[in-house]
Design a protein around this motif. Structure first.
Motif, PDB file in Angstrom:
ATOM      1  N   LEU A  95      -3.241  38.815   3.875  1.00 46.81           N
ATOM      2  CA  LEU A  95      -1.808  38.710   3.302  1.00 46.81           C
ATOM      3  C   LEU A  95      -1.458  39.806   4.256  1.00 46.81           C
ATOM      4  N   VAL A  96      -1.589  40.695   4.498  1.00 45.43           N
ATOM      5  CA  VAL A  96      -1.121  42.024   5.286  1.00 45.43           C
ATOM      6  C   VAL A  96      -1.078  41.901   6.356  1.00 45.43           C
ATOM      7  N   GLN A  97      -2.166  41.404   6.631  1.00 43.96           N
ATOM      8  CA  GLN A  97      -3.021  42.165   7.715  1.00 43.96           C
ATOM      9  C   GLN A  97      -2.066  40.407   8.650  1.00 43.96           C
TER      10      GLN A  97
ATOM     11  N   GLY B 296      -0.821  51.720   3.956  1.00 41.10           N
ATOM     12  CA  GLY B 296      -0.798  52.429   2.615  1.00 41.10           C
ATOM     13  C   GLY B 296      -0.524  51.693   1.833  1.00 41.10           C
ATOM     14  N   LEU B 297      -0.815  52.782   0.443  1.00 38.32           N
ATOM     15  CA  LEU B 297      -0.677  51.911  -0.981  1.00 38.32           C
ATOM     16  C   LEU B 297       0.806  53.262  -1.142  1.00 38.32           C
ATOM     17  N   PRO B 298       0.369  54.392  -1.469  1.00 40.24           N
ATOM     18  CA  PRO B 298       1.693  55.223  -0.718  1.00 40.24           C
ATOM     19  C   PRO B 298       3.045  54.635  -0.470  1.00 40.24           C
ATOM     20  N   TRP B 299       4.522  55.155  -1.333  1.00 43.50           N
ATOM     21  CA  TRP B 299       5.818  54.454  -1.188  1.00 43.50           C
ATOM     22  C   TRP B 299       6.113  56.013  -0.745  1.00 43.50           C
ATOM     23  N   PRO B 300       7.104  55.997   0.542  1.00 41.41           N
ATOM     24  CA  PRO B 300       7.102  57.393   0.425  1.00 41.41           C
ATOM     25  C   PRO B 300       8.805  57.433   0.556  1.00 41.41           C
TER      26      PRO B 300
ATOM     27  N   ALA C  11      -5.538  43.606  -7.409  1.00 41.66           N
ATOM     28  CA  ALA C  11      -4.928  43.343  -5.959  1.00 41.66           C
ATOM     29  C   ALA C  11      -4.471  43.110  -5.439  1.00 41.66           C
ATOM     30  N   LEU C  12      -3.048  42.932  -5.955  1.00 38.82           N
ATOM     31  CA  LEU C  12      -1.344  43.573  -5.567  1.00 38.82           C
ATOM     32  C   LEU C  12      -1.374  44.443  -5.301  1.00 38.82           C
ATOM     33  N   CYS C  13      -2.107  45.849  -5.861  1.00 38.22           N
ATOM     34  CA  CYS C  13      -1.729  46.827  -5.143  1.00 38.22           C
ATOM     35  C   CYS C  13      -2.083  47.465  -3.684  1.00 38.22           C
ATOM     36  N   TYR C  14      -2.794  46.257  -3.416  1.00 40.21           N
ATOM     37  CA  TYR C  14      -3.045  46.372  -1.182  1.00 40.21           C
ATOM     38  C   TYR C  14      -2.395  45.909  -1.287  1.00 40.21           C
ATOM     39  N   CYS C  15      -1.320  44.803  -1.609  1.00 39.22           N
ATOM     40  CA  CYS C  15       0.050  44.657  -0.737  1.00 39.22           C
ATOM     41  C   CYS C  15       1.107  44.936  -1.144  1.00 39.22           C
ATOM     42  N   SER C  16       0.922  46.665  -1.568  1.00 36.58           N
ATOM     43  CA  SER C  16       2.064  47.575  -1.557  1.00 36.58           C
ATOM     44  C   SER C  16       3.132  47.575  -0.098  1.00 36.58           C
ATOM     45  N   VAL C  17       2.821  47.746   1.143  1.00 37.27           N
ATOM     46  CA  VAL C  17       3.317  47.697   2.374  1.00 37.27           C
ATOM     47  C   VAL C  17       4.522  46.993   2.306  1.00 37.27           C
ATOM     48  N   LEU C  18       4.221  45.361   1.523  1.00 35.86           N
ATOM     49  CA  LEU C  18       5.243  44.239   2.287  1.00 35.86           C
ATOM     50  C   LEU C  18       6.022  44.203   0.022  1.00 35.86           C
ATOM     51  N   ILE C  19       5.595  44.813  -0.617  1.00 36.96           N
ATOM     52  CA  ILE C  19       6.341  45.403  -1.754  1.00 36.96           C
ATOM     53  C   ILE C  19       7.301  45.888  -1.327  1.00 36.96           C
ATOM     54  N   ARG C  20       7.147  46.984  -0.491  1.00 35.48           N
ATOM     55  CA  ARG C  20       7.771  47.940   0.052  1.00 35.48           C
ATOM     56  C   ARG C  20       8.741  47.379   0.984  1.00 35.48           C
ATOM     57  N   ALA C  21       8.113  47.055   1.889  1.00 35.26           N
ATOM     58  CA  ALA C  21       9.225  46.873   2.843  1.00 35.26           C
ATOM     59  C   ALA C  21      10.219  45.544   2.222  1.00 35.26           C
ATOM     60  N   LEU C  22       9.889  44.583   1.443  1.00 36.57           N
ATOM     61  CA  LEU C  22      11.166  43.813   0.770  1.00 36.57           C
ATOM     62  C   LEU C  22      11.934  44.682   0.076  1.00 36.57           C
ATOM     63  N   THR C  23      11.374  45.532  -0.436  1.00 38.37           N
ATOM     64  CA  THR C  23      13.416  46.475  -1.511  1.00 38.37           C
ATOM     65  C   THR C  23      13.562  48.007  -0.498  1.00 38.37           C
ATOM     66  N   ALA C  24      13.070  48.003   0.163  1.00 36.77           N
ATOM     67  CA  ALA C  24      13.836  48.600   1.203  1.00 36.77           C
ATOM     68  C   ALA C  24      14.384  47.613   1.681  1.00 36.77           C
ATOM     69  N   THR C  25      14.757  46.328   2.318  1.00 32.91           N
ATOM     70  CA  THR C  25      15.662  45.894   2.924  1.00 32.91           C
ATOM     71  C   THR C  25      16.493  45.340   2.133  1.00 32.91           C
TER      72      THR C  25
END
Length: 943
Positions: A743-745, A755-759, A797-811
């Motif tokens: 999904l991330v790909q 990556g997993l961390p949130w800046p 497994a949801l942790c690996y989708c961190s970038v998607l959740i982070r992008a949604l939160t930022a928007t």
């Protein structure tokens, strides 16, 4: 003086006496006389004194014999010396003179002279042929012998004289000439055969008809069976017809058919002799066929038109009369069986006739006659099958099998007959043929598999494949595998391009599935060797290729692949990689084909089959799992199939769609851009506002059902191994992790910052373009929310989708900042969509336990808050917590039931991350009081 010829002799009596005296002196001392003068005298006597013909013809015999002797000696001399000897001119002149006079006599009075001269010439030819047989290296081959003797003036003249005799009587009566031909053939065969061949080739119809007539007449006069079958004239008839059969088979067949048909007609003009001949006709024809395989073949070629049920009933009344020519009924039956077994053609017609007689019902006659015909035909059929069986087992097959070998198409048609006797008999014969040539069994089994319409025919197919006479080891894939290979390989190309031609395989797929289900029940001993499964396994490459392109038969092929249950880790069969890849692609195609169908039971059943097949496939092969997951996701999100799940166009530029930056560069080559050169295309000058992305109007119920089925398929693909002891969780964490990474790909446009961390929240200014792209993907493909929800069930497994959740939160934070309170007051579409998206995001993070209580309950609070308050909660609570608590799979522990989770009483966040939420809820305590108490006061304590 008047002779018997009717010619008045005017010569003086004294002159005639002188001629007689000269002839007697010369004939008594041939060495001292002039052959030419003596021959002229003899010819004068023959014309003027017919009573002297015996003596004259005796003299002519010596003349022709002497000429033939000289001819043979010349040939022998040529063979020894190599030089051609001089021909005797006297012989040529004398024979020419005799030929001239005899021809004149035949021309003047054929009725009187033709039978006499024909008989004499044939007898003389027979004597000469026999006398010089073996001389001059005379070959035993008919054509060579014919060429040799036709090179001799004497024998050529005799043949020509005999031909003139037959020609002169062709429209009157040639029986005397033909009878002489038969008698001579009997006496001098085989040396006389060349004469018969020549005469027959000159008058084929006449000779054949008259030879049969004379032979029948002689045969009918025999007093016993021994006399009839051993008759010399009968053998001569066989020899003559045998010589003519090479070039005149059709004429012989017609002539035999004519006398047979004539024997069935009764007329008022029939005499006693005629009636006897008619009764003897069929035994006569049978004897001819018995003595000559050539005649037998010509008779058998058209059995279906010659012999019918009605004809058999008419012949039934002649059986007692036939016994005179065969001795007794048993001998007659044995005789008929022998003839049938010796047939090299027309076997299928004979078999059909026997079967018709066994099943006889609609004929005229009493029951006794029907029963007699039925029982006798049944006995003959059984004897024939037993004889064939015996011959095959002793590796000496009878001739009848040669006929059946040429008529396998007719036998294959009988396999589909509804009558048990007919299809079992045909199957038995095909089994005999298969013992000699396995390809016969392959063709017949193919015919049955393609056209069988009931269980009896399928059972017959299995019996044929597993018969003891069939050279097949049932522990291997065997002939059935070859049958499937031929069908699939022959049709795989054309069926993949033309759906109209698929229809002829409909029964084949149904029959194959039926056989496979029979095998799975373990109720049929004949299938204990797993014949069907092994055949399918050996053809899985072609089968899966067809499944990938089939449309009309995709459901039943899926049934077959589902029923055969491959691949599994427990089975000894290991499918090749090509089969794995074919099956992966074809099953994915089948899933989307089912999704496009209207709501039917086949559609629901198809989804279930897809789940079972892919569960086995992905459990068996990691390569298949990666391929299937990637194909399922890519087609559901980005290809034309995305409309099945509520998706919109993927937003990619069409070939004709204009790009704003390129349009501006046409106007001005130097375009000042800011540091972040992102271009937001709201439209094109002159063309108006950019058109919104279109979406196909698919009913919401259908979309929901398709999404539900897709999640079920993904669940099947991510199933855990059977040996993994998970009581409540049947999903594999590795598979779910693979799904989340895919999904991330697919969704994230680049690999940086994935990556997993949130800046820090301020860093979202750097990734805003990518975040907006991801947010747009979720808007265009709402299925992504369902996929993340499915991933969230397997929490790590949801942790690996961190970038998607982070992008949604930022928007969402940016959008809430720009959302005015007026929008909330008016309850605009933008506000409702934004609120719905925000709640879905919080609930997703709560489901995956990325947010602990009370942060996991924020979704219940947001709808009561103002826009700036929502921004504060998202920034101060959600983003800050995720920034300081990296969503790592290591945070989750697995319990004894195989479930991964975080204990909310342990991971409750510090007040730093909940103060903003607490204060905002306190400000709105009137509406949020109960929720405040649940989230901050009535909190369970951890001991």
């Amino acid at each position: 003086m008047i002779s018997h010829t009717g010619i008045i002799k005017s010569a003086p009596q004294q002159d005639l006496i002188n001629e007689i005296q000269v002839f007697i002196r010369g004939a008594s001392n041939l060495d001292k006389c002039n052959p030419l003068e003596l021959s002229k005298t003899a010819l004068t006597l023959l014309k003027l004194l017919p009573a002297s013909r015996v003596a004259v013809f005796d003299y002519f015999c010596k003349v022709f014999d002497n000429a033939a002797s000289n001819y043979i000696k010349g040939i022998e001399s040529e063979i020894k010396t190599g030089t051609l000897p001089q021909q005797c001119e006297t012989d040529e002149v004398v024979i020419s003179e005799i030929h001239l006079v005899l021809a004149q006599l035949i021309l003047e009075n054929a009725t009187a002279w033709a039978p006499i001269i024909s008989t004499w010439s044939l007898e003389l030819l027979g004597e000469i042929s026999t006398k010089y047989a073996g001389r001059a290296h005379i070959s035993s081959k008919l054509n060579e012998t014919l060429q040799l003797w036709m090179g001799c003036r004497a024998t050529r003249t005799l043949v020509d004289i005999n031909t003139k005799c037959l020609s002169s009587l062709i429209h009157s009566d040639t029986e005397a000439c033909i009878s002489a031909l038969l008698d001579t053939s009997v006496k001098h065969s085989p040396h006389f055969d060349w004469v018969v061949a020549h005469v027959g080739s000159c008058f084929p119809n006449t000779v054949i008809t008259r030879v049969l007539s004379c032979g029948l007449k002689d045969f009918s006069q025999n007093k016993s069976y021994e006399q009839g079958c051993n008759s010399a004239k009968l053998k001569s008839v066989v020899g003559i017809l045998g010589h003519l059969a090479g070039s005149h088979t059709e004429d012989i067949r017609k002539a035999i058919l004519e006398i047979f048909v004539r024997s069935l007609r009764e007329t008022m003009d029939d005499t006693d002799a005629t009636r006897i001949q008619k009764k003897a006709t069929t035994p006569f024809i049978l004897q001819l066929a018995y003595l000559s395989s050539t005649l037998l073949s010509s008779i058998c070629d058209d059995t279906k038109h010659t012999l019918t049920i009605n004809t058999i009933t008419r012949l039934y009344f002649f059986i007692d009369d036939w016994c005179r020519y065969f001795g007794n009924p048993e001998t007659l039956e044995e005789f008929i069986v022998t003839l049938i077994l010796r047939c090299e053609s027309g076997g299928a017609q004979i078999l059909t006739l026997l079967l018709d007689c066994v099943l006889v019902t609609k004929i005229r006659g009493n029951d006794a006659m029907k029963n007699a015909i039925r029982e006798k035909a049944k006995d003959i059929l059984e004897i024939i099958l037993l004889e064939i069986d015996e011959s095959v087992r002793h590796n000496s097959p009878v001739n009848l099998l040669k006929s059946f070998k040429k008529e396998t198409k007719e036998l294959n048609v009988l396999l589909l007959n509804e009558n048990k006797l007919i299809y079992e008999t045909s199957a038995q014969i095909l089994i005999f043929l298969a013992n000699l040539n396995p390809s016969v069994l392959i063709n017949s089994a193919t015919h049955l598999l393609l056209n069988a319409t009931n269980n009896e025919q399928l059972t017959l197919l299995l019996k044929m494949l597993c018969h003891e006479l069939v050279d097949i080891n049932c522990h291997k894939s065997g002939h059935f595998s070859v049958v499937l290979e031929q069908i699939l390989s022959r049709n795989i190309q054309k069926f993949s391009t033309s759906n109209e031609e698929n229809s002829d395989l409909t029964k084949m797929w149904e029959n194959l599935l039926t056989l496979l289900r029979w095998e799975k029940t373990n109720k049929y001993p004949i299938l204990s060797s797993k014949l069907v499964s092994r055949a399918i396994q050996s053809n899985l490459t072609n089968l899966t290729n067809l499944f990938a392109s089939e449309i009309l038969h995709m459901h039943i092929i899926a049934d077959i692949l589902d029923t055969i249950e491959i691949p599994t880790t427990k089975m000894t069969y290991n499918p090749p990689l090509q089969v794995i890849l074919n099956l992966s692609q074809s099953t994915v195609n089948y899933f989307y084909a089912c999704a496009k169908e209207q709501g039917t039971s086949l559609k629901v059943q198809g989804f279930a089959k897809v789940c079972r097949i892919l569960k086995r496939l992905c459990t068996y092969s990691k390569v298949a799992k990666v391929f299937v997951l990637r194909e399922l996701l890519e087609r559901a999100l980005f290809r034309s199939d995305n409309n099945l799940f509520g998706g919109k166009s993927n937003g990619l530029h069409h070939d004709c769609e204009k790009v704003l930056l390129k349009q501006n560069k046409k106007i001005n080559k130097i375009i000042p851009l800011t540091k972040h050169s992102s271009v937001f295309n709201g439209g094109i000058i002159g063309n108006g506002k950019r058109k919104s992305i279109s979406q196909d109007n698919l009913p919401l119920d259908d979309i929901s059902h398709n999404i539900y089925q897709l999640i079920n398929v993904l669940k099947a693909c991510c199933s855990a191994q059977a040996n993994e002891e998970n009581k409540f969780n049947d999903l594999s964490l590795d598979s779910m992790t693979l799904l989340s990474l895919l999904l991330v790909q697919f969704v994230s446009p680049d690999v940086m910052y994935n990556g997993l961390p949130w800046p820090d929240e301020e860093f979202s200014k750097v990734t805003i373009e990518r975040d907006l792209f991801i947010r747009k993907m979720f808007t265009n493909a709402p299925l992504l929310w369902n996929l993340l929800g499915f991933v969230a069930v397997s929490r790590p497994a949801l942790c690996y989708c961190s970038v998607l959740i982070r992008a949604l939160t930022a928007t969402l934070i940016h959008q809430w900042k720009s959302m005015g309170e007026q929008s909330k007051a008016n309850n605009t579409d933008n506000y409702r969509n934004l609120m719905e998206t925000t709640v879905k995001l919080i609930e997703l993070m709560a489901l995956g336990q990325l947010l602990p209580p009370p942060l996991s309950n924020i979704g219940d609070v947001l709808q009561f808050l103002k826009c700036f308050e929502i921004v504060a909660i998202l920034k101060e609570c959600v983003w800050s917590y995720m920034r300081d608590h990296i969503p790592s799979p290591a945070l989750f522990v697995c319990d004894t039931n195989g479930t991964y989770w975080r204990d909310p009483t342990i991971v409750r966040p510090p007040e730093t991350y909940t103060n903003a939420l607490r204060i905002i809820m306190q400000r709105n305590i009137k509406t949020l009081g109960p929720m405040y108490a649940q989230m901050f006061i009535n909190v369970p304590k951890h001991d």
